[in-house]
Scaffold this motif. Structure first.
Motif, PDB file in Angstrom:
ATOM      1  N   SER C  72      41.928  91.049  22.238  1.00 28.35           N
ATOM      2  CA  SER C  72      43.117  90.791  21.335  1.00 28.35           C
ATOM      3  C   SER C  72      42.139  91.030  19.588  1.00 28.35           C
ATOM      4  CB  SER C  72      43.615  89.934  21.515  1.00 28.35           C
ATOM      5  OG  SER C  72      43.025  88.902  20.716  1.00 28.35           O
ATOM      6  N   TYR C  96      43.695 100.278  18.152  1.00 29.88           N
ATOM      7  CA  TYR C  96      44.348 100.079  19.212  1.00 29.88           C
ATOM      8  C   TYR C  96      44.676  98.435  19.871  1.00 29.88           C
ATOM      9  CZ  TYR C  96      45.982 104.968  20.422  1.00 29.88           C
ATOM     10  OH  TYR C  96      46.408 105.708  20.041  1.00 29.88           O
ATOM     11  N   GLU C 221      48.272  96.035  33.122  1.00 36.20           N
ATOM     12  CA  GLU C 221      49.818  95.308  33.222  1.00 36.20           C
ATOM     13  C   GLU C 221      49.747  96.515  31.709  1.00 36.20           C
ATOM     14  OE1 GLU C 221      53.155  92.392  33.567  1.00 36.20           O
ATOM     15  OE2 GLU C 221      52.573  92.333  31.381  1.00 36.20           O
ATOM     16  N   GLY C 222      51.069  96.963  31.642  1.00 28.74           N
ATOM     17  CA  GLY C 222      50.960  97.515  30.264  1.00 28.74           C
ATOM     18  C   GLY C 222      50.819  98.994  29.732  1.00 28.74           C
ATOM     19  N   ARG C 224      50.574 101.810  30.853  1.00 29.69           N
ATOM     20  CA  ARG C 224      51.405 102.866  30.780  1.00 29.69           C
ATOM     21  C   ARG C 224      51.950 103.029  29.799  1.00 29.69           C
ATOM     22  NH1 ARG C 224      53.844 106.687  33.967  1.00 29.69           N
ATOM     23  NH2 ARG C 224      56.230 107.787  32.957  1.00 29.69           N
ATOM     24  N   ALA C 225      52.603 101.787  29.374  1.00 25.38           N
ATOM     25  CA  ALA C 225      53.108 101.270  27.690  1.00 25.38           C
ATOM     26  C   ALA C 225      52.333 101.431  26.770  1.00 25.38           C
ATOM     27  CB  ALA C 225      53.793 100.349  27.743  1.00 25.38           C
ATOM     28  N   ARG C 226      51.840 101.223  26.454  1.00 25.42           N
ATOM     29  CA  ARG C 226      50.103 101.508  25.670  1.00 25.42           C
ATOM     30  C   ARG C 226      50.148 102.836  25.558  1.00 25.42           C
ATOM     31  NH1 ARG C 226      47.460  96.645  24.056  1.00 25.42           N
ATOM     32  NH2 ARG C 226      48.673  94.948  25.389  1.00 25.42           N
ATOM     33  N   LYS C 228      52.089 105.301  26.590  1.00 28.27           N
ATOM     34  CA  LYS C 228      53.018 106.515  25.600  1.00 28.27           C
ATOM     35  C   LYS C 228      52.988 106.036  24.086  1.00 28.27           C
ATOM     36  CE  LYS C 228      57.161 108.549  25.403  1.00 28.27           C
ATOM     37  NZ  LYS C 228      56.671 109.728  26.008  1.00 28.27           N
ATOM     38  N   ARG C 229      52.766 104.513  23.877  1.00 29.21           N
ATOM     39  CA  ARG C 229      52.744 103.784  22.631  1.00 29.21           C
ATOM     40  C   ARG C 229      51.433 104.511  21.206  1.00 29.21           C
ATOM     41  NH1 ARG C 229      54.510  99.460  19.939  1.00 29.21           N
ATOM     42  NH2 ARG C 229      53.681  98.513  18.204  1.00 29.21           N
ATOM     43  N   GLY C 230      50.456 105.125  21.819  1.00 30.91           N
ATOM     44  CA  GLY C 230      49.483 105.475  21.273  1.00 30.91           C
ATOM     45  C   GLY C 230      50.327 106.934  21.165  1.00 30.91           C
TER      46      GLY C 230
END
Lengths: 338, 338, 338, 338
Positions: C72, C96, C221-222, C224-226, C228-230
């Motif tokens: 983080s 990232y 978790e997440g 797939r979203a990460r 796409k977000r990138g």
């Protein structure tokens, strides 16, 4: 006579006196001072439990930092559409969460309706939206001067738990809401399901003192690093601790909130007698009323200050230092000017 | 007797008096108050030019916000290796620049050597590193209590201009450096090539007051939005304005810095007489000295407070409120304990 | 004859054939196609366990995305000083992770020494640094063509567990390391303590195919979203799946890595016979050798391509398609030119 | 028969042949290869001017990277409410701009109305919103299969210039729009005021090839670093260059778009004859139609694939490879099933 906001006021004398008294001598910086420790202890007493505390100067920072603990870049934050954190904080919550999506829900009287929230969450498609609902933020008292009842908070909390969401409270006017509900701080916060609370003191008599209170210890890791990283950590930290100590001591904070609420109620009573239209119930220290344009112009010409909110609508805010005579004067002038 | 830092001190009485005096009455929030306007005017006077000003509570924020104006995610920021902004601010400058790369240059006496800087820039391969040198940050006075001379600043500035870089000054102890150089603020800032200055008042007598001063108006766009976005903008903004007003009025800030520097010089003189080894020249209000371990233990046992910096090395900082008697007492004890 | 890098090569014929074969017909986008499912199944087989997989085109993205799962903004990532992710990826891992701090540890032969790592972690002061060690990243094979042994990985893993850190492997040349160690993929990854693996195929015969493999499901978790977000998720996702299918089928990937390693060994043997100085042991498909300047110039004049790495030092990389004759020719020319 | 999207298709044979042909031999990585240079030259020819080009695999990345060149964390991006970049890209544009605010404007037929845009900009209060309008993004062809006319683009461009805003075009279906307008690429882009264009090839016959075209050279600084930082830069970069070369050669791209548009028109004609309700004009390769539920179920049962978009509404997309017979079959089945 300034009814623009509760942040037009200065520092309450007892808090100022505490700053003067605490100014003497050298103490260690960055929170390693007795004032800070005492303030932390007071928070534990007031909220009747262990709590991780981060103190800072602004409410925007406290909302953003608090949300940064519970939301990530791939999170969705739900709040009232147009909530302060969505529209008035320059994207601070986006910055501190590194890009969480803020989703507004149309509200009723400034409050999120549990049914609306439940529907929004049920209809939310994480796969399509590619973000995951993480937290609901409620503003207590709301930006429209209304207050979530215990039952209302309980219903929202139940929805949060059912959907696996955290719950945040923007308590910039926590004291005003508490004074309205006449309950214990614990009841209106962690016992009502709040995980992270932005606790405001600035509007209600402090100089610049806001705290993030983290009730779930697993969320508090890195709190101090995040505070420093945002540039929020006072070096002469005692001056935050002193403000909170004086604010929370002997119920000062509740006395001040009761006073502000009382002034708002007097304003409401007076204006109601003149048949004024209210946009929302008056429950804390803010009123939104519709008055004829010539009345507004006349009031402005007489030196009354307030914010306009669209055609014929104004916001009036009573502070801890608003004088009954000023309220009477405003009501009088408003009635005459109609 | 606390020699740990200049931020162990409280508020200077004249600044505190100003806070008390300015507390009366209602004023508009977010900087639309006369105290803020007056402080802005004072900055113009003191720096002899137009300047965009953002006021906030912490030095970390002022460094990060200032660098956010001149560096982007694909920028490289050059500073002394281990500078405060690189090592002690929890990555705030990375956060506010959204990821600029901070490149440290080994320093001599806490100061960047122009030759080293020139070589680092000449050898820097933007194509390979995939970031572009954007700004050099100098700390004045440095974290080691040394001060860039005019000539030194001029050489660094010339290198910056030659390589197309901006120049930032971390002036957390700007006043102490100015008192040492005995020059005008303009000379040590924009006339020396500084584009953006982090101007500190907290360590030198204020409660919590730091400012970003932007000398190049093309860099100031969005300054206010960035301030708000970081959660740095006081709602009761007058209390920042008041601090700066009192700090800058009648040369108070320079008197305080001269006092702190004088105490540091007295410490240095006393310790030098006892043959103490100094790690750096003593030019502002900080000393780094090597003392035998038993001396250090003895001093600590007598209640003297200071930070240790590795084996046998301590930092001593004199503040605006350090008393000559305390200095004498420390020197006396140190000499006896050897 | 190009020895600059293993990414100067094209696509291996069997992977290209698979792309041609898989091109027919319509399939659903974004990973909902049979090729992707088959590739995921192959990863499970090859690694002998459940694994969450994200496929993308570049190694920089796979390192950054992988680290974003375990670090983080208030984390510290430890790697070899000058590791690819620190120096050659334009700050992608900072982007990232939203600002994690990357801390380099001086390495021996391109490998982190367990003792150095342990000391660095033991001496790390989270309170002073205001960030928390979160993950150690090892590059296998290293940027210098060396390979962590099982024991070496085990020692680093033990240190990670003792300090509560995650372990990431930059496996841009995973296959070359595996071919050197002659072990199972599981042994060199999750059984060795790796939580998240950047698994490269591009350098070793694919067109553009890299995967993040997440062995700890709580970290996925997440994912797939990460992705796409990138901006990393292929719409015609089959073309990633097809590459990995062909790459992993029938041990093609290991054959190719063995070939590349063998060519590097031949280069090393030949150059060793001529008394060439090697900077590091040759364990995978890269060599770093020192040669006289006139030798280098002569080789360049004859059309041999390689990267220079400082005075007299060059890097030579053998790929899956490097021909024995080219190796012989290089060795021959180098020996003659000395 | 799959009408779900134009990304269900594979690679056009001529592009695939080019990949096969270009696969031979070694070339330098990261864009230093002849295929990439040739593709850049083709872009200059096709767009009749100098243009900075960044090539990558996904449309999400190209939108985000493009917007990152023109928007900062304190910028507002205006687009159609619900535009792909706002709702379907997982916040990539927020990530690559480091937090720009995306403001949706209700659209008519998927297109931003100039009057609405002008009003939104005129009513926008940067002081209150604490962000500054920086760019308008138009999607051409729109997500609803409609196309901005020259006049329409001109009006939006005029508004952008008047308000000092940049203009971005999401050209994921640039070719389909161009085929509809039957004009030159320059006319529909930089001559129409577009500063930055996301130019898509994937949906229209490529494997994974999207480009950011920067027409204003002052915006292109750092383009390469940003590409690398996002993890978007192919090491075997030739495979992007090859795709664009083949795509742009001999008008292939326009032939493919004309084909897809023609299939969509045939679908529209056939369905119109059956009295089907169209939600938007059919101008490119997408249709949105309302059909009875039993018709939809029947079509699905027969193996026709399409996305549902609310009750009774479906989207049909024709691709470069959609066969006339499949269109006829769908129309036939739809008419029979009603």
């Amino acid at each position: 006579m300034n009814f623009c906001s509760d942040n037009v006021s200065g520092i309450h004398p007892r808090i100022l006196d505490a700053l003067i008294a605490g100014n003497d001598g050298d103490v260690m910086p960055y929170g390693a001072d007795p004032h800070t420790r005492r303030a932390e202890a007071r928070f534990r007493e007031v909220f009747e439990r262990e709590v991780a505390v981060a103190m800072m100067a602004t409410g925007t920072a406290s909302n953003a930092l608090a949300l940064g603990l519970v939301a990530s870049p791939i999170s969705a934050i739900f709040c009232r559409s147009g909530a302060h954190l969505q529209d008035n904080e320059a994207g601070a919550s986006v910055m501190y969460t590194n890009g969480a999506r803020i989703i507004g829900i149309d509200a009723r009287n400034g409050l999120i309706d549990p049914g609306d929230l439940d529907r929004a969450l049920a209809n939310f498609e994480p796969t399509r939206m590619l973000c995951k609902p993480a937290v609901v933020s409620v503003t207590q008292a709301s930006e429209f001067g209304t207050v979530y009842s215990h039952q209302h908070l309980g219903e929202i909390s139940a929805i949060c738990r059912r959907h696996g969401l955290r719950m945040h409270m923007d308590g910039a006017r926590f004291a005003n809401a508490l004074a309205h509900l006449e309950c214990q701080p614990a009841e209106m916060s962690w016992r009502a399901g709040i995980d992270v609370l932005s606790f405001g003191a600035t509007k209600n008599g402090a100089m610049a003192a806001e705290a993030v209170l983290v009730f779930d210890p697993t969320l508090a890791e890195g709190l101090r690093a995040r505070l420093k990283r945002g540039g929020l950590m006072f070096s002469k930290h005692r001056f935050l601790g002193i403000q909170f100590n004086a604010y929370l001591a002997n119920g000062l904070w509740l006395d001040l909130a009761r006073t502000a609420n009382a002034r708002a109620a007097e304003l409401a009573d007076g204006l109601a007698r003149a048949g004024t239209e209210f946009l929302y119930p008056v429950e804390a220290n803010e009123l939104f009323v519709r008055l004829p344009e010539n009345t507004l112009s006349s009031l402005e010409a007489q030196g009354f200050q307030f914010y306009r909110r669209g055609a014929g609508v104004i916001r009036l805010v009573a502070g801890w230092n608003t004088k009954p005579a000023d309220v009477a004067s405003f009501v009088d002038s408003a009635c005459k000017a109609v």
